[in-house]
Design a protein around this motif. Structure first.
Motif, short mmCIF file in Angstrom:
data_model
loop_
_atom_site.label_atom_id
_atom_site.label_comp_id
_atom_site.label_asym_id
_atom_site.label_seq_id
_atom_site.Cartn_x
_atom_site.Cartn_y
_atom_site.Cartn_z
N UNK A 1 -102.76 -14.15 72.51
CA UNK A 1 -102.21 -12.81 72.79
C UNK A 1 -100.75 -12.98 73.15
N UNK A 2 -99.93 -12.27 72.42
CA UNK A 2 -98.50 -12.46 72.54
C UNK A 2 -97.87 -11.23 73.17
N UNK A 3 -97.01 -11.46 74.13
CA UNK A 3 -96.29 -10.36 74.79
C UNK A 3 -94.81 -10.70 74.80
N UNK A 4 -94.02 -9.78 74.35
CA UNK A 4 -92.59 -10.04 74.26
C UNK A 4 -91.83 -8.83 74.79
N UNK A 5 -91.01 -9.08 75.84
CA UNK A 5 -90.29 -7.98 76.46
C UNK A 5 -88.79 -8.30 76.41
N UNK A 6 -88.01 -7.33 76.04
CA UNK A 6 -86.55 -7.55 76.01
C UNK A 6 -85.88 -6.36 76.71
N UNK A 7 -84.93 -6.70 77.56
CA UNK A 7 -84.15 -5.67 78.24
C UNK A 7 -82.68 -5.96 77.95
N UNK A 8 -81.97 -4.96 77.49
CA UNK A 8 -80.57 -5.25 77.18
C UNK A 8 -79.65 -4.11 77.59
N UNK A 9 -78.39 -4.47 77.79
CA UNK A 9 -77.36 -3.46 78.06
C UNK A 9 -76.28 -3.65 77.00
N UNK A 10 -75.87 -2.57 76.38
CA UNK A 10 -74.81 -2.70 75.38
C UNK A 10 -73.61 -1.85 75.77
N UNK A 11 -72.48 -2.36 75.43
CA UNK A 11 -71.23 -1.75 75.83
C UNK A 11 -70.30 -1.73 74.63
N UNK A 12 -69.58 -0.64 74.47
CA UNK A 12 -68.64 -0.60 73.34
C UNK A 12 -67.47 0.30 73.70
N UNK A 13 -66.37 0.02 73.07
CA UNK A 13 -65.19 0.87 73.29
C UNK A 13 -64.38 0.91 71.99
N UNK A 14 -63.91 2.13 71.68
CA UNK A 14 -63.05 2.29 70.50
C UNK A 14 -61.85 3.13 70.93
N UNK A 15 -60.66 2.58 70.72
CA UNK A 15 -59.46 3.26 71.21
C UNK A 15 -59.14 4.53 70.42
N UNK A 16 -59.76 4.71 69.31
CA UNK A 16 -59.47 5.86 68.44
C UNK A 16 -59.60 7.17 69.21
N UNK A 17 -60.57 7.20 70.11
CA UNK A 17 -60.85 8.43 70.84
C UNK A 17 -59.68 8.82 71.74
N UNK A 18 -59.11 7.80 72.40
CA UNK A 18 -58.05 8.15 73.35
C UNK A 18 -56.65 8.01 72.75
N UNK A 19 -56.55 7.26 71.66
CA UNK A 19 -55.24 7.13 70.99
C UNK A 19 -55.39 7.52 69.52
N UNK A 20 -55.72 8.77 69.26
CA UNK A 20 -56.03 9.14 67.88
C UNK A 20 -54.82 9.13 66.96
N UNK A 21 -53.64 9.21 67.54
CA UNK A 21 -52.46 9.32 66.67
C UNK A 21 -52.06 7.98 66.06
N UNK A 22 -52.56 6.90 66.62
CA UNK A 22 -52.19 5.59 66.08
C UNK A 22 -52.94 5.33 64.78
N UNK A 23 -52.28 4.71 63.80
CA UNK A 23 -52.99 4.38 62.55
C UNK A 23 -53.95 3.21 62.75
N UNK A 24 -53.81 2.53 63.85
CA UNK A 24 -54.66 1.36 64.10
C UNK A 24 -55.40 1.58 65.41
N UNK B 1 -58.38 -0.20 68.19
CA UNK B 1 -58.99 -1.47 68.57
C UNK B 1 -60.14 -1.18 69.50
N UNK B 2 -60.92 -2.17 69.75
CA UNK B 2 -62.05 -1.94 70.63
C UNK B 2 -62.88 -3.19 70.82
N UNK B 3 -63.98 -2.95 71.44
CA UNK B 3 -64.88 -4.06 71.76
C UNK B 3 -66.31 -3.56 71.66
N UNK B 4 -67.24 -4.41 71.29
CA UNK B 4 -68.65 -4.07 71.47
C UNK B 4 -69.40 -5.34 71.83
N UNK B 5 -70.40 -5.17 72.62
CA UNK B 5 -71.13 -6.35 73.07
C UNK B 5 -72.47 -5.97 73.67
N UNK B 6 -73.26 -6.99 73.89
CA UNK B 6 -74.60 -6.73 74.42
C UNK B 6 -75.05 -7.93 75.24
#
Lengths: 733, 724
Positions: free
Chosen positions: B279-302, B304-309
């Motif tokens: 009988x197999x039991x497998x439990x995973x708990x995770x937190x994920x985080x991400x950020x994209x600068x587009x939302x706060x700096x929409x006027x820039x053509x570029x 940047x951001x981060x994502x991770x877990x």
């Protein structure tokens, strides 16, 4: 929206959002895709048919007073099958067709919940302009009786009450006339060049007729004779290789389509590179289920075997050429019928034979494969002469002349659509059911008119645990559902066809068991037909055929066949000026074959077939139908020595079969009716029991050779009857 | 969604997808684009608003012939295999309201033949779902079949990524996956209930999401004497939940996945003394985080951001087996003592058969990854570059993220062929046919059920440990009445338990998914860096690059003792790949697509089998004239096993022999013509040549040496597909 489309759209949409300069182009693509998608969904056409039968057949004989045969006397078949035909994009250049069959039984004690849902007919088709048509998947094909044809059974003035039953049995197998059901590709081209040069019709077809397929040797289906193995014949329909049909047909109809020339090359071959093998436990073909013992290492092992050791590779080239003229058409005489078509076909059949030769020096036995070319030919000429006065009378003569030599072979034209099976009360003779015409309880009428698409047979033992189940197996099938039906569109190999021909019903298939393409026949068939004001119609038939060459040289010298008969149909309502239909019909046909043996002796088989029918409508849509049929056969003294292979152990001398049925019907439209009928089949068979062998498979299990009258007298008369009460619905929409 | 079937497009992964916002369209194009989009939206809403029943689908009819040759085939081996079929997939959708939809998909398949009655060729229902967006579009739900993706460490499907994969290959792969009901996204095929809530704007928070998923992953076998491939002794369930919030371009989420075998379903059956049920039991708990600068700096053509877990897992196995346990019983005994009848109680503790449960294994593990990215559009160049770090414990296990759909190792075409010696049988039987064959070809058959394809088990009790056939099997044949649908396919939607993965020592041998991450980002025991870049210049030039260096520290090769590998050894993986594509048609301003693609990738490892896998891909997709298009593709895949080869065992238990496969060279060339017959209807004619050459050494105990097996398959196919 289909998934693929959706994916494409999402892809395109996401691209259009993320990308920039190409947004216009991408959106354009998305719009084009949407337009395509919208165009691709132009409607669906739904049609189909519903057929339902509730039938009770009660078997009765006075010859088993002590109840030696313990199997059920009554068989009930209750089933509904609904075919739903979907035509997708019905008015487009490319279409898709799907037929789903929903099947429900009412007494399937094996699997009451297992209603069937089947894919019966699938194809895609289309046309390019008005001249070119293509279809891939299931399609029907009929060219000429010598090329592609599904030879059937002709019963002159078959009473309506029976004809309806046969219609339902044939439709269950998706048959339409003499068309063969094939699966593959069919391309058709027609072009009118000029009224005088005429129309050109070109056709190409490509079909897989069989595929590498492993089947159980013990199954009621997929086998001609389950569990039997007969040297020289193939009892199983399993296939070692893929079998293909490739062919074409070109016809030119010049002179306002009144003259006709055509040529058909066809190649039917086993794709030998696909020859596959199977791993089986080393058990004999007729092994009992409990012969499998997993503790016996030898039996438990797997041995490489040919899938079907009885069939050799086929390699057949058929070329047919034909020409004809509608003389009446050329004369532009609308009242005259005068046309003649002549066809010549040849078959080049390469047969491979493997012989094992022992080298006298090394004493090693090696297989030596030799190839033989059998060239056969067939000629068919058809003349129609007639005259009609519109709304007054018509008279005509149809004449078929054939000369097919003994090596003529074309299984696409010779495989019969009717292969007589035992249908009602088959549990009663379970062990011998597979022998069809030679099964003791066989009757022609049962085989012709009844069917049961998902029949669950009873076992020999009535217990329900595993051991009883294993003991309960029959020699003719496994104890599991199967489809009981004599009709089909199967294409048989030469070894299978030879076996089927041994089991043809002589009352129906005596002279031409494989239709006009029957090998080893020469003769004439003529049919005279007359009609008087659509009130009275009459026909007379005479046919005379001989075998071209003896099939048993040294034993049989000559075999000849003769058939004659006549019949009439009278529309009494029209004559008497009644507002509702009233029709009577009747026919008589005599069939005879004479086998002259080399020593001078001869044997004659004679059979008379009588039909009488009545159809009356007495209320709007409500009517009464009645039918009577009788077959008297005298088998004479000659017995085909091969017939013991197919269960005819004891010579049958005479057979008398009677079939009557009466009933009420409620007819909504053509091919839409509800009928409630009652009828009986009575059979009396006389057997010659003077020299009984060990095996008496065509005698009932209650036959007792020690009892007076049951063999002591040298003859055994077996009488039985089946009472059939049935309600049926057939609706095609 | 990860449309990795066609990597020339700019792609985002499903779990962490941030939708990019407004495009930088040229002024004069902006209006056209707006109009087009509005039209598309109208068409979509029109489509969605049609109430009632719709029947759509696909019909495909055609033939495929595979001509195979090999010097190693036995003399009487078949060398050709044909498929000739009509296959219809019907999709019935019913909309009881504009918010919800019932989706039923049926598959009808007929293999062409007309020599015997094929009764009861079943129609397979292969998708049933009820889906909707309800409560003012705040709640999405799926009931029945669904495709669900959480994050790469929780619920995810690792897919094979082939850069610049030509359309002719991509289409074949999609088709093979679709036969198994799978697709090319990173979402997982599940059956159950999924509910997702989206709040929309709440004050400064852009969105709050909450999702709950319940699914049954396996169904216990109900009928044991006729077993089948999906045989299992216990029901297995998934319970998943996640919540998240998006604000100021940032995303924070918490994910929880719990998988367990339901013991009661297994315990309702007897087991034999030889059986052990895990009988197999497998439990995973995770937190994920991400950020994209587009939302706060929409006027820039570029932007940047981060994502991770960050994830923590618990994997626990306990097992049942039959053993002896003392059972205390009391009995009344009568005795005559000194002339007196005495009745007294006797206590005894005999050992009786009983089901014993014990803890077997338990592991806790952690995994973390973080990616930095930069993306944008400059002068018509769309680009995205990202680099990140990954570290996963060897004891980390997340089953639903670690089961790739590609399994390979099957023989798809010419499976009827056999070899003249048993060594080649063993190699092809265990190592399987080529990866390219598994990736791109699939066979679907409707075949009569018979003694050779019905699997039975000796008796009802020890179906788990007994491989013997049932004595009843010949009494249970079906009169050739029933057909079954059969696959030959290199893909599966089934998830694998960790014990199953450990037991199958060839499971991760084929580097087709990825050599360093065979089980996706959640592959246990990995540490290292990964980077990737994608660029697209005006849909004319496409570039992709990938590089990763990962280390497996405590690689446990216990299962490889046969190969003489050290049990624990550090292994370093190096992978790089780049791809380039150009639409020559667009570059030359022609009104048709002429897409030329190519890519190169290489993966190697420093220890273990010292594998090196090199892939070269090239392709052409071109619109030639009107409705006619030409597609072509070339792919070479070479796998070297430089540490003595992959050991395979053949022979009998008494007399085994060992074969070591040292390298495999595969090549696939495909070329075809596609003709559009009508809207969404195509005629396709294709030729393919597939070669597979395996070099091996062997030692049968009597003789030892080296040899090769080389197989060439020439494949011709022609079919017509109609969508409706």
């Amino acid at each position: 929206m289909n998934m693929k489309m959706k994916r494409l759209l999402i892809a395109l949409l996401s691209a259009s959002v993320a990308a920039s300069a190409s947004a216009v182009a991408d959106n354009q693509k998305a719009l084009q895709a949407k337009a395509d998608s919208a165009n691709a969904k132009r409607g669906v056409e739904i049609g189909g048919s519903i057929r339902a039968v509730a039938q009770r057949s009660s078997f009765k004989t006075d010859q088993d007073p002590t109840g030696i045969n313990k199997f059920p006397d009554v068989e009930r078949n209750e089933f509904v099958s609904a075919d739903l035909n979907f035509g997708f994009r019905p008015y487009e250049f490319v279409r898709a067709n799907v037929t789903m069959r929903l099947g429900g039984g009412m007494q399937e004690y094996f699997a009451a919940a297992a209603k069937t849902l089947e894919a019966k007919w699938l194809n895609v088709e289309g046309n390019i302009g008005k001249n070119f048509y293509w279809v891939i998947g299931d399609f029907r094909q009929e060219l000429t009786p010598l090329t592609i044809y599904n030879p059937g059974i002709d019963i002159m003035y078959e009473p309506t009450i029976f004809a309806r039953k046969r219609h339902m049995a044939e439709k269950e197998q998706l048959l339409e006339g003499n068309k063969r059901n094939l699966q593959g590709v069919n391309l058709q081209f027609r072009q009118e060049i000029d009224p005088m040069i005429g129309e050109i019709r070109a056709e190409a077809f490509f079909a897989r007729v069989n595929r590498v397929s492993v089947l159980d040797f013990s199954g009621a289906e997929g086998n001609i004779l389950p569990k039997d193995s007969i040297p020289g014949f193939a009892t199983s329909l399993a296939s070692n290789t893929d079998k293909w049909l490739v062919g074409g047909n070109i016809e030119l109809l010049p002179m306002q389509k009144n003259v006709f020339v055509g040529v058909t090359p066809m190649f039917i071959f086993d794709n030998e590179n696909t020859k596959s093998y199977v791993y089986r436990h080393p058990l004999a073909r007729d092994a009992k289920p409990d012969d499998f013992n997993q503790n016996d290492d030898e039996i438990n092992s797997y041995v490489q075997q040919p899938i079907n050791p009885d069939v050799g590779p086929q390699n057949t080239l058929v070329i047919s050429g034909r020409a004809g003229a509608d003389v009446a058409g050329l004369m532009q005489n609308k009242n005259l019928t005068l046309d003649l078509v002549a066809e010549y076909a040849m078959s080049i059949n390469k047969v491979k034979e493997t012989n094992y030769v022992t080298d006298p020096l090394t004493n090693v036995t090696l297989p030596v494969v030799s190839e033989e070319k059998n060239n056969g030919s067939a000629i068919l000429a058809n003349l129609n002469v007639g005259y009609k006065e519109d709304n007054k009378w018509s008279a005509g003569l149809a004449l078929d002349f054939i000369r097919n030599d003994e090596k003529w072979f074309n299984n696409l034209a010779q495989s019969p659509s009717f292969f007589a099976q035992r249908i009602l009360n088959s549990d009663k003779d379970g062990e011998t059911v597979k022998y069809g015409v030679n099964s003791p309880l066989y009757s022609t009428f049962d085989a012709l008119y009844n069917y049961s698409p998902k029949f669950s047979p009873v076992g020999k033992s009535m217990g329900t645990n595993d051991d009883r189940f294993m003991d309960g197996q029959r020699e003719s099938y496994n104890i599991a559902p199967y489809n009981k039906n004599s009709w089909g569109s199967n294409v048989y190999s030469v070894e299978q066809l030879s076996l089927i021909n041994l089991m043809m019903d002589p009352a129906l298939q005596l002279a031409l068991p494989n239709g006009l393409a029957t090998a080893n026949r020469m003769g004439v068939r003529s049919l005279i037909k007359g009609d008087w004001q659509g009130m009275v119609e009459a026909q007379a038939l005479v046919s005379i055929f001989n075998q071209v060459k003896s099939e048993l040289e040294g034993v049989v010298d000559k075999v000849s066949y003769m058939e004659f008969g006549g019949g009439a149909k009278v529309d009494v309502a029209k004559i008497a000026g009644l507002s509702k239909a009233l029709e009577v019909s009747g026919s008589y046909k005599h069939s005879e074959s004479k086998t002259d043996l080399v020593g001078g002796a001869s044997g004659t088989f004679k059979s008379d077939f009588i039909n009488a029918g009545l159809s009356v409508q007495f209320l709007p849509r409500l009517g009464f139908t009645a039918g009577f049929q009788m077959i008297n056969s005298d088998y004479g003294t000659y017995k085909d020595p091969y017939s013991t292979f197919v269960g005819a152990d004891v010579p049958l001398m005479k057979s008398k079969q009677m079939h009557w049925m009466v009933g009420f019907d409620y007819v909504v439209a053509d091919n839409a009716w509800l009928a409630i009928n009652y009828g009986m089949i009575n059979v009396t068979n006389d057997y010659n029991t003077t020299a009984l062998g060990e095996s008496t498979r065509n005698l009932p299990d209650y036959f007792n050779s020690a009892k007076k009258g049951d063999g002591m007298t040298g003859t055994y008369q077996h009488k039985f009857s089946q009472s059939i009460f049935e309600a049926s619905i057939n609706v095609e929409f | 969604m990860n449309f990795n079937m066609n990597m020339r497009k700019f792609l985002l992964t499903s779990a962490l997808a941030f939708s990019a916002t407004a495009a930088f369209a040229a002024e004069n194009q902006a209006e056209v684009v707006t109009q087009q989009k509005s039209l598309l939206e109208k068409l979509d809403s029109l489509n969605a608003a049609v109430l009632g029943l719709k029947i759509n689908g696909t019909a495909k009819a055609g033939a495929l012939a595979s001509f195979s040759s090999s010097d190693q085939y036995a003399e009487n081996s078949p060398t050709q295999e044909n498929q000739a079929f009509t296959d219809v997939n019907l999709r019935l959708t019913a909309r009881p309201s504009s918010e919800t939809m019932i989706d039923v998909q049926l598959r009808l398949h007929k293999d062409w033949q007309n020599a015997y009655d094929e009764n009861n060729n079943p129609i397979i229902g292969h998708w049933f779902s009820y889906d909707g967006t309800i409560l003012n579009k705040h709640v999405d739900f799926n009931l029945g079949y669904m495709r669900i993706g959480y994050t790469p460490l929780t619920i995810y499907t690792p897919q094979t990524e082939i850069l610049q994969e030509p359309e002719i290959f991509a289409e074949k792969r999609r088709e093979a996956l679709a036969q198994r009901n799978l697709d090319t996204t990173s979402r997982r095929l599940l059956q159950g209930l999924n509910v997702a809530y989206q709040s929309g704007n709440v004050g400064p928070v852009d969105n709050i999401t909450a999702q709950l998923t319940g699914a049954r992953l396996r169904n216990t076998a109900k009928k044991l004497d006729q077993v089948f491939f999906d045989f299992d002794f216990a029901d297995r369930y998934l319970l998943g939940a996640r919540v998240g919030a998006d604000a100021y371009g940032a995303h924070l989420g918490v994910n929880y996945v719990n998988l367990m075998d339901r013991k009661l379903t297994a315990r309702s059956k007897k087991i034999a003394t030889t059986d052990t049920v895990y009988y197999d039991k497998n439990m995973v708990f995770s937190a994920d985080l991400a950020f994209d600068s587009k939302k706060i700096l929409p006027e820039l053509p570029v932007s940047f951001g981060v994502n991770g877990e960050f994830a923590m897992s618990n994997w626990k196995v306990d097992r049942d087996y039959m053993g002896k346990v003392p059972e205390t019983t009391y009995s009344l005994t009568q005795k005559n003592i000194d002339g007196k009848e005495v009745i007294y109680i006797v206590k005894s503790t005999p050992k009786v058969d009983a089901r014993i449960n014990e803890d077997y294994r338990e592991q806790d593990g952690k995994s973390i990854y973080a990616n930095l990215f930069v993306k944008g559009n400059v002068s018509g160049l769309d680009f995205k570059a990202e680099a990140g770090y990954l570290q996963t414990d060897s004891s980390f296990w997340s089953e639903l993220a670690s089961s790739p759909v590609y399994t390979g190792r099957a023989t798809i075409l010419n499976s009827n062929a056999f070899y003249s010696n048993s060594i080649n049988d063993v190699i092809l039987g265990t190592f399987g046919a080529s990866s390219l064959e598994n990736l791109y070809y699939s066979v679907y058959n409707s075949t009569t059920l018979n003694a050779n394809n019905l699997m039975t088990s000796e008796n009802l009790v020890n179906a788990l440990s007994s491989e013997k056939e049932s004595t009843n099997m010949f009494a249970r044949l079906d009169n050739n009445y029933k057909n079954g649908h059969f696959y030959r396919n290199g893909y599966t939607g089934t998830t694998s338990k960790k014990l199953e993965v450990e037991k199958d020592y060839l499971r991760d041998i084929d580097p087709s998914v990825s050599m360093s991450l065979p089980f996706g980002l959640a592959t246990p025991d990995r540490k290292g860096i990964m980077a990737k870049a994608d660029a697209n210049w005006e849909d004319k030039i496409f570039f992709n690059g990938r590089v990763s260096v990962l280390t497996q520290t405590y690689a446990d090769y216990g299962k490889w003792t046969l190969a003489g590998l050290p049990v624990i050894q550090e292994n370093k993986y190096t992978e790089f790949a780049f791809g380039l594509g150009a639409d020559v048609g667009a570059l030359a301003a022609l009104d048709r697509q002429i897409l030329i693609q190519g890519s190169f990738s290489q993966a190697s490892e420093s220890a273990y089998l010292k594998r090196q896998a090199t892939r070269i891909v090239a392709g052409l997709t071109a619109d030639v004239w009107g409705p006619i298009g030409v597609l072509a593709g070339f792919q070479q895949y070479k796998k070297v096993f430089d540490n003595g080869g992959v050991p395979l065992v053949g022979g009998t238990e008494e007399a085994p022999f060992i074969v070591n496969v040292n390298d495999a060279t595969e090549r696939l060339i495909m070329a075809g013509v596609r003709v559009k017959l009508a809207p969404l209807s195509y005629l396709s004619l294709q030729y393919g040549m597939l070669t597979n050459e395996l070099q091996y050494s062997y030692n049968t105990g009597v003789i030892a040496g080296a040899d090769k097996v080389s197989i060439t398959k020439n494949i011709l196919s022609a079919d017509v597909t109609v969508n409706f």
